[in-house]
Design an enzyme around this catalytic site. Structure first.
Site, short mmCIF file in Angstrom:
data_model
loop_
_atom_site.label_atom_id
_atom_site.label_comp_id
_atom_site.label_asym_id
_atom_site.label_seq_id
_atom_site.Cartn_x
_atom_site.Cartn_y
_atom_site.Cartn_z
N LYS A 102 0.80 -1.22 0.00
CA LYS A 102 0.00 0.00 0.00
C LYS A 102 0.84 1.28 0.00
O LYS A 102 0.38 2.33 -0.44
CB LYS A 102 -0.95 0.00 1.20
CG LYS A 102 -2.11 -0.98 1.10
CD LYS A 102 -3.13 -0.52 0.09
CE LYS A 102 -4.39 -1.35 0.14
NZ LYS A 102 -5.45 -0.85 -0.76
N SER A 104 0.54 -9.93 -0.25
CA SER A 104 0.31 -8.48 -0.23
C SER A 104 0.61 -7.81 1.09
O SER A 104 0.84 -6.59 1.12
CB SER A 104 -1.13 -8.19 -0.63
OG SER A 104 -2.03 -8.82 0.28
#
Length: 418
Positions: free
Chosen positions: A56, A311
């Site tokens: 992110k 992720s």
């Protein structure tokens, strides 16, 4: 801010230049366990080892670094389940901007504490509501009333372009284009960025997006022809528990030639445990999405080169009890029953001797004795050695004189237990 209107290979590559020296070029590691599972060559893109333990940061920094001095002075706000907020916090501290981050109450404490640590005096953490959408509504209202800039977690071209740098980094590390890339999906920012870059630079690469079964907002958007809001969202996979796909991400995914599938939360838990025990990887639930689908929801041809994006690794260790419970239930090894025991000596001993199998284990037993009744209710949790042992247990329960009610997965009582 001079924004970009769409995402292309060029905008992703420009984002990569801005991120140079800011984000970590995360490892790309071969994985023997997964390679054996699908008879292929599987690599893990370890974004869990990123600067803020998730990809992110790529989108958040690419967005904030492009703000002019006036907008930075007004500050920024964002909504996040935790990982995007960490990216915003890190970017604010590095760039000298101030920000407020709104997170839902379901965001693990570990993530909230990391946000505060990464942002220092530049960041205020505000907990509101129970879903990402609750946090987003609060962040949007803040931006509208204070003049601060809202930094979208996924639904902005700048954010998407930053997240798309994962794909170009993978290809650079391999030295060639992989056959398949498997990508976790929440609001679709990572998938959209990868698809936009690959459409021009790696059109032959098969891209598969994986959603949690309890939050399939992108699949719903594709079915409806536009982003739609899910009525119910399972928030366990907090990093991907999004109720509505983005207006920016949806068309990029729709037109990107990608495949979309989903995987059950219990299967994600099983994969989290396997990653920890076999690979030494501490993945959060969203971080295990791509690998959980491999070989089941995502079919792979023998010998193919496959990259799965891990992720994020922002997992609160206190959640592993729930992770193990959900995994056992998914594997058919954990079951619950309400049993009415006659209030007489030896009732429990007969249950143990006559009903339980030799390899069955009682993991939960809650009994309430009521002097005014002939039977007393007990909640019993049983763990089996093998899924096939359930048939014999049910047969013995049915043949016994006990009053037995199975607590079915999905029932209100079951949700209270797990």
């Amino acid at each position: 801010m001079q924004g970009i209107e769409t995402v292309s290979a060029r905008t992703v590559e420009e984002a990569a230049k801005r991120l140079a020296g800011v984000v970590t070029r995360t490892p790309l590691e071969p994985n023997e366990r997964l390679s054996a599972r699908v008879d292929a060559r599987v690599w893990l893109k370890r974004e869990d080892l990123q600067t803020v333990r998730s990809y992110k940061i790529r989108g958040a920094y690419n967005y904030i670094v492009q703000l002019d001095a006036e907008h930075r002075e007004r500050g920024v706000v964002c909504a996040s389940a935790g990982n995007h907020a960490q990216g915003v916090a890190y970017a604010c501290r590095r760039l000298g901007a101030n920000g407020r981050v709104y997170v839902p109450g379901t965001t693990p404490r570990q993530k909230r504490e990391r946000i505060a640590t990464l942002g220092g005096s530049h960041i205020e953490v505000i907990v509101v509501g129970e879903t990402y959408e609750d946090a987003f509504t609060a962040a949007k209202h803040d931006a509208e009333t204070t003049g601060a800039t809202l930094v979208p977690a996924f639904d902005a071209p700048e954010t998407v372009a930053g997240q798309g740098t994962v794909a170009m980094e993978v290809v650079a590390q391999l030295g060639f284009i992989p056959d398949v890339m498997v990508v976790p999906v929440g609001g679709g920012g990572l998938l959209a960025g990868i698809a936009a870059w690959a459409a021009e630079r790696a059109p032959e690469m098969r891209i598969v997006g994986v959603e949690p079964a309890g939050a399939t907002c992108m699949a719903a958007a594709l079915a409806a022809g536009e982003p739609v809001r899910l009525e119910n969202v399972d928030t366990f996979v907090d990093g991907a528990a999004v109720a509505q796909a983005g207006a920016v991400t949806y068309p990029l995914v729709r037109d990107g030639g990608v495949e979309l599938t989903d995987v059950a939360e219990g299967a994600i838990c099983t994969e989290m445990l396997a990653m920890y025990q076999s690979d030494g990887v501490i993945a959060e639930p969203a971080g295990a999405l791509a690998t959980a689908a491999l070989g089941t929801a995502v079919k792979i041809d023998p010998g193919q080169i496959v990259v799965c994006v891990v992720s994020g690794g922002n997992n609160d260790v206190s959640r592993y009890g729930e992770v193990l419970e959900r995994s056992l239930i998914h594997e058919g090894l954990k079951h619950y029953f309400l049993v009415g025991f006659p209030q007489e000596p030896g009732a429990l001993r007969r249950f143990l001797d006559e009903v339980l199998g030799p390899d069955d284990d009682i993991t939960r037993f809650e009994y309430v004795k009521r002097n005014s009744r002939e039977t007393g209710p007990a909640l019993i949790g049983v763990e089996l050695a093998r899924p096939g042992d359930l048939e014999g247990l049910l047969h013995r329960l049915e043949a016994s004189p006990l009053q037995v009610e199975r607590v079915e997965p999905g029932s209100p009582l079951f949700h209270f237990l797990v």
